[in-house]
Design a protein around this motif. Structure first.
Motif, PDB file in Angstrom:
ATOM      1  N   GLY A 181       5.779  66.874  -1.569  1.00  0.00           N
ATOM      2  CA  GLY A 181       4.998  65.799  -0.977  1.00  0.00           C
ATOM      3  C   GLY A 181       5.794  64.531  -0.778  1.00  0.00           C
ATOM      4  O   GLY A 181       6.933  64.412  -1.261  1.00  0.00           O
ATOM      5  N   ILE A 182       5.206  63.628  -0.040  1.00  0.00           N
ATOM      6  CA  ILE A 182       5.784  62.291   0.135  1.00  0.00           C
ATOM      7  C   ILE A 182       4.640  61.284   0.203  1.00  0.00           C
ATOM      8  O   ILE A 182       3.603  61.540   0.806  1.00  0.00           O
ATOM      9  N   TRP A 183       4.810  60.189  -0.508  1.00  0.00           N
ATOM     10  CA  TRP A 183       3.816  59.105  -0.499  1.00  0.00           C
ATOM     11  C   TRP A 183       4.107  58.162   0.669  1.00  0.00           C
ATOM     12  O   TRP A 183       5.214  57.617   0.747  1.00  0.00           O
ATOM     13  N   CYS A 184       3.131  57.976   1.534  1.00  0.00           N
ATOM     14  CA  CYS A 184       3.321  57.068   2.663  1.00  0.00           C
ATOM     15  C   CYS A 184       2.178  56.057   2.759  1.00  0.00           C
ATOM     16  O   CYS A 184       1.017  56.425   2.598  1.00  0.00           O
ATOM     17  N   VAL A 185       2.515  54.807   3.002  1.00  0.00           N
ATOM     18  CA  VAL A 185       1.524  53.810   3.438  1.00  0.00           C
ATOM     19  C   VAL A 185       2.013  53.371   4.812  1.00  0.00           C
ATOM     20  O   VAL A 185       2.806  52.449   4.937  1.00  0.00           O
ATOM     21  N   PRO A 186       1.544  54.085   5.849  1.00  0.00           N
ATOM     22  CA  PRO A 186       2.216  54.010   7.155  1.00  0.00           C
ATOM     23  C   PRO A 186       1.971  52.712   7.922  1.00  0.00           C
ATOM     24  O   PRO A 186       2.716  52.414   8.843  1.00  0.00           O
ATOM     25  N   LYS A 187       0.946  52.004   7.549  1.00  0.00           N
ATOM     26  CA  LYS A 187       0.605  50.795   8.318  1.00  0.00           C
ATOM     27  C   LYS A 187       0.479  49.625   7.359  1.00  0.00           C
ATOM     28  O   LYS A 187      -0.228  49.713   6.358  1.00  0.00           O
ATOM     29  N   TYR A 188       1.143  48.524   7.702  1.00  0.00           N
ATOM     30  CA  TYR A 188       1.138  47.358   6.819  1.00  0.00           C
ATOM     31  C   TYR A 188       1.424  47.809   5.378  1.00  0.00           C
ATOM     32  O   TYR A 188       0.677  47.528   4.427  1.00  0.00           O
ATOM     33  N   SER A 189       2.514  48.497   5.269  1.00  0.00           N
ATOM     34  CA  SER A 189       2.952  49.157   4.042  1.00  0.00           C
ATOM     35  C   SER A 189       2.839  48.265   2.795  1.00  0.00           C
ATOM     36  O   SER A 189       3.114  47.075   2.855  1.00  0.00           O
ATOM     37  N   ASN A 190       2.444  48.880   1.703  1.00  0.00           N
ATOM     38  CA  ASN A 190       2.436  48.217   0.402  1.00  0.00           C
ATOM     39  C   ASN A 190       3.777  48.482  -0.257  1.00  0.00           C
ATOM     40  O   ASN A 190       4.089  49.626  -0.556  1.00  0.00           O
ATOM     41  N   PRO A 191       4.643  47.505  -0.474  1.00  0.00           N
ATOM     42  CA  PRO A 191       4.416  46.073  -0.330  1.00  0.00           C
ATOM     43  C   PRO A 191       5.088  45.418   0.880  1.00  0.00           C
ATOM     44  O   PRO A 191       4.877  44.237   1.090  1.00  0.00           O
ATOM     45  N   THR A 192       5.868  46.128   1.677  1.00  0.00           N
ATOM     46  CA  THR A 192       6.708  45.377   2.624  1.00  0.00           C
ATOM     47  C   THR A 192       5.973  44.915   3.873  1.00  0.00           C
ATOM     48  O   THR A 192       6.452  44.056   4.603  1.00  0.00           O
ATOM     49  N   GLY A 193       4.804  45.513   4.148  1.00  0.00           N
ATOM     50  CA  GLY A 193       4.036  45.082   5.311  1.00  0.00           C
ATOM     51  C   GLY A 193       4.470  45.712   6.622  1.00  0.00           C
ATOM     52  O   GLY A 193       3.859  45.460   7.657  1.00  0.00           O
ATOM     53  N   ILE A 194       5.501  46.553   6.586  1.00  0.00           N
ATOM     54  CA  ILE A 194       5.960  47.157   7.838  1.00  0.00           C
ATOM     55  C   ILE A 194       5.057  48.315   8.244  1.00  0.00           C
ATOM     56  O   ILE A 194       4.306  48.856   7.424  1.00  0.00           O
ATOM     57  N   TYR A 228      -3.717  39.002  12.198  1.00  0.00           N
ATOM     58  CA  TYR A 228      -3.786  38.212  13.434  1.00  0.00           C
ATOM     59  C   TYR A 228      -4.553  38.977  14.495  1.00  0.00           C
ATOM     60  O   TYR A 228      -4.610  40.212  14.483  1.00  0.00           O
ATOM     61  N   GLU A 229      -5.112  38.240  15.423  1.00  0.00           N
ATOM     62  CA  GLU A 229      -5.810  38.915  16.523  1.00  0.00           C
ATOM     63  C   GLU A 229      -4.875  39.234  17.669  1.00  0.00           C
ATOM     64  O   GLU A 229      -5.103  40.178  18.428  1.00  0.00           O
ATOM     65  N   ASP A 230      -3.829  38.457  17.794  1.00  0.00           N
ATOM     66  CA  ASP A 230      -2.960  38.646  18.959  1.00  0.00           C
ATOM     67  C   ASP A 230      -1.817  39.637  18.714  1.00  0.00           C
ATOM     68  O   ASP A 230      -1.409  40.343  19.629  1.00  0.00           O
ATOM     69  N   VAL A 231      -1.306  39.659  17.489  1.00  0.00           N
ATOM     70  CA  VAL A 231      -0.253  40.637  17.211  1.00  0.00           C
ATOM     71  C   VAL A 231      -0.735  41.619  16.153  1.00  0.00           C
ATOM     72  O   VAL A 231      -0.950  41.261  14.997  1.00  0.00           O
ATOM     73  N   GLN A 232      -0.952  42.848  16.572  1.00  0.00           N
ATOM     74  CA  GLN A 232      -1.453  43.848  15.647  1.00  0.00           C
ATOM     75  C   GLN A 232      -0.604  45.113  15.759  1.00  0.00           C
ATOM     76  O   GLN A 232      -0.257  45.526  16.861  1.00  0.00           O
ATOM     77  N   ASP A 233      -0.309  45.707  14.624  1.00  0.00           N
ATOM     78  CA  ASP A 233       0.436  46.966  14.650  1.00  0.00           C
ATOM     79  C   ASP A 233      -0.523  48.120  14.943  1.00  0.00           C
ATOM     80  O   ASP A 233      -1.666  48.116  14.488  1.00  0.00           O
ATOM     81  N   GLU A 234      -0.037  49.079  15.689  1.00  0.00           N
ATOM     82  CA  GLU A 234      -0.757  50.339  15.820  1.00  0.00           C
ATOM     83  C   GLU A 234       0.230  51.461  15.541  1.00  0.00           C
ATOM     84  O   GLU A 234       1.411  51.339  15.891  1.00  0.00           O
ATOM     85  N   ILE A 235      -0.238  52.501  14.891  1.00  0.00           N
ATOM     86  CA  ILE A 235       0.677  53.621  14.640  1.00  0.00           C
ATOM     87  C   ILE A 235       0.158  54.872  15.338  1.00  0.00           C
ATOM     88  O   ILE A 235      -1.031  54.977  15.631  1.00  0.00           O
ATOM     89  N   LEU A 236       1.046  55.789  15.569  1.00  0.00           N
ATOM     90  CA  LEU A 236       0.649  57.056  16.196  1.00  0.00           C
ATOM     91  C   LEU A 236      -0.271  57.825  15.264  1.00  0.00           C
ATOM     92  O   LEU A 236      -0.219  57.684  14.049  1.00  0.00           O
ATOM     93  N   ASN A 237      -1.099  58.670  15.872  1.00  0.00           N
ATOM     94  CA  ASN A 237      -2.047  59.485  15.119  1.00  0.00           C
ATOM     95  C   ASN A 237      -1.326  60.687  14.494  1.00  0.00           C
ATOM     96  O   ASN A 237      -0.973  61.647  15.175  1.00  0.00           O
ATOM     97  N   ILE A 238      -1.122  60.629  13.191  1.00  0.00           N
ATOM     98  CA  ILE A 238      -0.313  61.654  12.521  1.00  0.00           C
ATOM     99  C   ILE A 238      -0.962  63.028  12.574  1.00  0.00           C
ATOM    100  O   ILE A 238      -0.285  64.053  12.696  1.00  0.00           O
ATOM    101  N   LEU A 239      -2.312  63.071  12.489  1.00  0.00           N
ATOM    102  CA  LEU A 239      -2.991  64.372  12.492  1.00  0.00           C
ATOM    103  C   LEU A 239      -2.788  65.067  13.844  1.00  0.00           C
ATOM    104  O   LEU A 239      -2.457  66.259  13.904  1.00  0.00           O
ATOM    105  N   GLU A 240      -2.932  64.311  14.903  1.00  0.00           N
ATOM    106  CA  GLU A 240      -2.693  64.862  16.247  1.00  0.00           C
ATOM    107  C   GLU A 240      -1.240  65.283  16.426  1.00  0.00           C
ATOM    108  O   GLU A 240      -0.952  66.343  16.982  1.00  0.00           O
ATOM    109  N   GLU A 241      -0.331  64.424  15.973  1.00  0.00           N
ATOM    110  CA  GLU A 241       1.093  64.737  16.133  1.00  0.00           C
ATOM    111  C   GLU A 241       1.468  65.995  15.347  1.00  0.00           C
ATOM    112  O   GLU A 241       2.263  66.802  15.817  1.00  0.00           O
ATOM    113  N   CYS A 242       0.882  66.150  14.174  1.00  0.00           N
ATOM    114  CA  CYS A 242       1.152  67.352  13.374  1.00  0.00           C
ATOM    115  C   CYS A 242       0.624  68.603  14.081  1.00  0.00           C
ATOM    116  O   CYS A 242       1.260  69.652  14.087  1.00  0.00           O
TER     117      CYS A 242
END
Lengths: 428, 428
Positions: A181-194, A228-242
Motif C-alpha cells: 500500500g501507499i498512503w496518499c493525501v492527493p489534494k492539499y496534502s497534509n502537511p505540505t498543501g500540494i 480561495y475562490e479564484d485559485v483552486q486545485d483540481e486533481i484527476l479522478n483516480i478511480l476512473e484513471e485506474c
C-alpha cells in the motif's frame, strides 16, 4: 536581508545576542497558543450549528426510498448520503459506502482486515514475513501510526510539489511484492498543501504492482477544502484513471465531513470499485449492523447537495484564510532572503509545512514550546516520528484566532532564526 | 390435550389431514410478517423522538467539564455519558469508555485487536495454531459470526435456565490454553431470556484460566430491558466479583442504547478494569480521534441519569409486553400438553426461544416462510449456523404489532404441530 549562510562568525554572534534578548522578553509573556492539531476554530464550529435543527422531533425520519433511519438497516449508508459523499468524492453513488464519524477509522479497518483476512481473498498480511507501505513524506502522522501499529514496514518516499517521487513509487510497487500500500493525501496534502499533478495521478493509475493485493490509500481529506475562490486545485479522478488503466480494484478512496460539519460528529465514506465494495460490505456486515443513519440524514438534508457543500466550504475558507495569511505574511516578512527555511503557500487544506535548515526542527519546536507556543512534534510528519533531516515542521493555523496566529507566528520565526544561528555557529 | 407421542398412527394421520387443511386456508391469505430480527417496533421509535430536540442550534455544546463536544477530543467519551453508561452497567465511570453507535463493533474490535496484537501484550492470536471461544447455546448469531470470521474455533456449551453449564466452562477454561474467550449475554439472554444466577456469575469470576489472555465477553445488551415492573431479574456485578476473586482483568463488559434510544443512532460502551481500559485506550487512539460526542451529549441530556433511563424503559416495556404475551398466550393455548415443544417465559430482553422436537426446527421455519411468516433461520442461534438437534427457533416479537404477532404466532403453532406430526409419522 543577508542570508545567514553568508554571515561571519561575528555577525552571527551579534545576531544571536539580539535574538536572545528578544526571546527573553517573550518568555515573560506567558503565551499559551496551540498550532499542533488540525482542529477547526471556534468560529467555524458555529457554521454547522443550524444543522442541529434540521432533524427534530417533528421530522420525517424516512429516507427518500422510505427506509426508517431510526431503525436497523442500510449498512452501506442511506441513499441520499451516499449520493452526497459520492459527489464530493467525484465517484458514483454505487461505489460508495457511508460509514460512521471517522474516515481514519475506515482506513484503520481496511488495514486491520487486510492483516487478518488479506485483500479480496489474498493471503492475510499477518501470515506474511514482510509487509510494507510507501509513505510520501512529510505526511499525516495518524496514517503512519496505523501502519506502525500493525508492524508494517514504512518506506519514506519524497513528496515534491506535484506529488510523490513517482520513479521511486514505481520502482517499489512494480518490483517488490511486499509493498502492499501507499498512503496518499492527493489534494492539499497534509502537511505540505500540494496537490498531485495529472501526470502523477496517471502514473499512479498505471502502476503494475508486483503484489496483487497492493492498494492505494487515497485519503482525499481536503477534496473541497479550498482557501480561495479564484485559485483552486483540481486533481484527476483516480478511480476512473485506474479503470482506464486496467487496474479498477487498485484504489480505496476516503473522505469525511469532519472538517466540513463537526469533527467527531460528521459522516465518513469509502469509495472503490464495485468489486472491492462488495468484498468490504461482506466483511463489514460482521462488524456492525449499521452506522448512524440519523446523522447521515441530518447531513444530507442540511447540505442538500454538492452545491450546498461548496457554499458551506466558502464560510470555512473565509474564516481560516486570515489565519493562514497571518502565518504566511510573517514567514515572508521575517524569513525571506535569510535562506534558513522554506515553505509552500497552500491553496487549500489545513496546514502550512515549514522546512528549516537540517537539524533544526526539534530545536525550533522546543524553543517555541518554552515560550508557550505548541507545535506538532518535530518528526511527527515522518514514519516512526523520525525526520531524517530533522527539518520539517507542521503548522496548523486553524484553531487559534488570526490575532493569536500572528503572535504565534512571530514566536515561531524568532525561534527559527535563533535555532538557525545556533546551527551555523555549531558548525564553525 | 393428548401428547402427540402417545397418539396412534391413525390418530396422527387424521390430525395431519386436519392441520394440512388449516395450512391450505392460510396459504391463500398472503401474509407478510417478520419475526426474524430484534428490531424495535414503530411505536417504540417514537419514544425517543423528543431526544432529537435536546440538542439544537441554541444549545450550549460544552460538556459539564467545559469541553466543546463539536471538536476533537475526549477519546474515552464525554464525562456525562461515561457516568450514564457506567450507572447502566453498574460500574464506575473510570472503568468505562463510551464509543460509537454499536457495541457489536466494539466486540468485533476487541477480538480483531486480540488477533493482531494479543491481549495486554500476549502473543497475537493470529500467530497461534489454535484459538477457541466457548459459545453458550442457543446464543446470539452475530457473536458467533465474529468468532467465525476470525477463524476462531467455537465450542458449544449448553445454556440452562440459570446460565451456561459451568462444569463444562470450568473444564475448558481451566485446562485448555487455546480457549481465549466466552460469549455471554448474562441478563435476559439472547435468545432464551434467562439470566445468570449468582452462583453462575461467581463461578465465572473464580475461573482459573489456563490462558492468561482469556477474557469473558459479557454482553449485557439487555441490562435494563425488563418486561415487567414487579418481576425483574438482577444479576451479580461481574466486574466486582472478578476483582474479589483476584481476576480483575478477566472480563470485558459491553452495553449500548441501541434498544433504548435508536438502533444505529445510540451510544455504546465497554467497561473493564482500569488496567484493561488503559490498554484499550492506547490501541483505540490509533484507530480513531474520537467518537460522536454530540450524540453522547444528546443522550446524556435527554436521559439525565439512570432514573431517566429506567423511566424510558418502562415505555418500551409497555409497548412490547403485549407482543410477547400474544406469542406466549398462543403457545400456551395451542401447544400446552402436546409435548412437541418447550419455551421459557422471559421477564425481559427481546426474544422468545422455542425448542421443537429434535429435527423439526428447519421444517417449521420453512413452513412458516411458505405462509409469509419470516423467522430467524433455524440454526442461527448456534455457531456455524448448525443446531445439532435442529430444534431451536428464535422468535423476535418486537417489530410487528401485537395483532400481527397474534397472527404470526397462530401460523407458527400450526407449523409446529404439522412438522411434529410429520416427524412422528416418519419414525413409525
Amino acid at each position: 536581508m543577508k542570508a545567514y549562510k553568508d554571515m561571519t562568525k561575528d555577525e552571527l554572534l551579534t545576531l544571536k545576542a539580539a535574538l536572545e534578548e528578544e526571546y527573553k522578553t517573550l518568555e515573560g509573556q506567558g503565551l499559551n497558543l496551540n498550532m499542533a492539531r488540525g482542529k477547526p476554530g471556534f468560529s467555524q464550529l458555529a457554521f454547522s450549528m443550524p444543522m442541529l435543527d434540521v432533524i427534530n422531533s417533528d421530522s420525517d425520519m424516512r429516507t427518500f426510498l422510505g427506509n426508517d433511519t431510526r431503525n436497523y438497516g442500510d449498512l452501506d449508508g442511506i441513499g441520499e448520503s451516499r449520493k452526497l459523499m459520492a459527489d464530493m468524492m467525484s465517484v458514483q453513488k454505487d461505489n460508495v459506502i457511508v460509514c460512521g464519524n471517522s474516515s481514519l477509522n475506515i482506513m484503520y479497518d481496511m488495514v486491520s482486515r487486510s492483516m487478518t483476512h488479506g485483500v479480496n481473498g489474498s493471503t492475510p498480511w499477518c501470515k506474511l514475513d514482510k509487509v510494507s507501505f510507501l509513505c510520501p513524506v512529510p505526511g499525516y502522522d495518524r496514517h503512519f501510526k496505523i501502519t506502525e501499529f500493525f508492524g508494517i514496514e514504512m518506506i519514506n518516499i519524497p513528496l515534491y510539489d506535484d506529488g510523490p517521487d513517482m520513479d521511486l513509487v514505481e520502482k517499489y510497487v512494480n518490483n517488490d511484492a511486499s509493498v502492499k500500500g501507499i498512503w496518499c493525501v492527493p489534494k492539499y496534502s497534509n502537511p505540505t498543501g500540494i496537490s498531485y499533478s495529472d501526470e502523477v495521478v496517471r502514473r499512479f493509475a498505471n502502476l503494475k504492482p508486483a503484489a496483487e493485493d497492493f492498494r492505494i490509500y487515497w485519503d482525499n481529506a481536503y477534496c473541497i477544502h479550498h482557501l480561495y475562490e479564484d485559485v483552486q486545485d483540481e486533481i484527476l479522478n483516480i478511480l476512473e484513471e485506474c479503470e482506464k488503466a486496467g487496474n479498477p480494484d487498485m484504489v480505496y478512496l476516503f473522505a469525511s465531513t469532519s472538517k466540513i460539519s463537526f469533527p467527531g460528529s460528521g459522516i465518513s465514506a469509502i469509495a472503490s470499485s464495485l468489486n472491492n465494495i462488495e468484498h468490504i460490505m461482506k466483511q463489514m456486515s460482521v462488524q456492525t449492523i449499521g452506522h448512524d443513519k440519523i446523522n447521515q440524514l441530518r447531513h444530507s438534508r442540511f447540505f442538500k447537495d454538492i452545491n450546498g457543500l461548496h457554499e458551506h466550504m466558502k464560510l470555512h475558507a473565509n474564516a481560516i484564510r486570515p489565519k493562514f495569511e497571518a502565518v504566511l505574511d510573517t514567514l515572508e516578512a521575517e524569513l525571506a532572503g535569510l535562506e534558513i527555511g522554506s515553505w509552500i503557500k497552500p491553496r487549500g487544506g489545513y496546514f502550512i509545512s515549514f522546512n528549516s535548515l537540517p537539524g533544526c526542527a526539534k530545536n525550533i519546536v522546543a524553543k517555541c514550546k518554552a515560550l508557550g507556543v505548541v507545535l506538532t512534534g518535530a518528526g511527527a510528519t515522518f514514519p516512526y516520528g523520525k525526520d531524517p533531516e530533522d527539518s520539517n515542521i507542521r503548522i496548523a493555523p486553524t484553531f487559534p484566532t488570526a490575532e493569536e496566529m500572528r503572535q504565534a507566528a512571530a514566536v515561531f520565526v524568532l525561534c527559527v532564526k535563533l535555532a538557525s544561528v545556533e546551527k551555523y555557529l555549531e558548525q564553525m
